[in-house]
Write a protein that holds these residues in place. Sequence first.
Motif: not given
Length: 426
Positions: A271-295
């Motif tokens: 529970r204490m780690l959840a916010p940090a891991l969630a931020v990193l997960l969302l950042l990784a997804l955003a970078l993946a979307l950026l590399l893909h150039g869209g969905i």
Amino acid sequence: MTDLLDPKRLLLLLGLALFLGLAYEGFYHAMTRKPPGGIRTFPLLALIGAGLYAIEPRQALAFIAGLLVLGIWLFSYCRAVLTARSVGEPGDGDGLVVPLANLVAYVLGPITLLAPSWFSVGLTVAVVLLVGARERLHAFAYRVPGKEIITLGKFLILSGIVLPLLPDEPVTNWTAITPYQVWLAVVAVSALSYGSYLAQRYLPIGGSIIFASILGGLYSSTATTVVLARRLHGAEGKALPEMKTGILLATALMYLRLGVMIAIFNLPLARMLAPALAVLLLLALALALLLHGGIHSAGSAPLASANHPANPLELSAAAVFAISFVVVSLASTWAKTVIGSSGLLWLAGVVGVTDIDPFVLNLAQGGLSGETTQILMIAVLIAASSNNLLKAGYALGFAGARRGWAPAAALLGLSAAGFAIAAWLW
């Protein structure tokens, strides 16, 4: 008898028997000679079973007598089917499924009268699904190699027999981890990895790079990065952005995997780690979307001739993980004792270039008694960020600088974000 024959339970029994009979009729309606049982027979069998049991519930002699009569009737049917098959006539049955379905209808009577409603409903639904899914179940059984079935059997022995027999007390002062906790970590990691492994091998994902990367991240983000980086080196066309995206998706799923594994053993830490891991997960997804150039074209390129990952339930892999777990636990205790909390954090950075699962699970299971939750959180984030540095190196080394720089830069960005969060917590 008045309490036993509750009207509500009798109505439930009648409804379940009708449902079972309806499904049975639908499955066997195309046969030249329909086997015994059906939408009328099953309700009658269920009501007879309930009535005979209610007559004398203590010894259930009347119910047993009815069961013998039903067995004689079904035996004659099975004998006729076997005789027809022996002379080359088309079979009219489905092996033992037909007599077993009739037997379930009969025993459904006393079960519905005595057991909780959820049990009788669940039993009926399970029987209907098993009867109706014959072709799909047989097709799946033919696809599963015998070696994997044996391996799964070994895993059940190790988790259901060996695990309960291991002592749950520390055997040395060098670490607080017990043999039971070591093997429980092996079972948990192997089960999570095995689920991803089976999905990659047997789910109809169509060879999609995107789906394979997601499942690979649950299995091993490092191994998935190596595979995709190697293929990225010679990829062309539409596969290029999807392989770059897949590398980031695998890392995104790593954060989810870490959160799940920690929650299994240490829910407060998770529970204490959840916010940090969630931020990193969302950042990784955003970078993946950026590399893909869209969905718009996600999942469209096939991952041709994909190499299936190694079976994570192999005993050798389990033994290696157990040894790694113990070594990491001893090293963590030594670093904490000799150097202090800073030594643990340096160790987190070092283990990040290998397999971080033993280190993270050691922390989650209390391998360092007396250490603060804050230090444990920082250590997990440092290990994950260090692992991203390793994957960035793999992306550049296997894909080449021209094609690997983009995913490598994204992984370096994720690593920097993880280190930044850890520094902020510190």
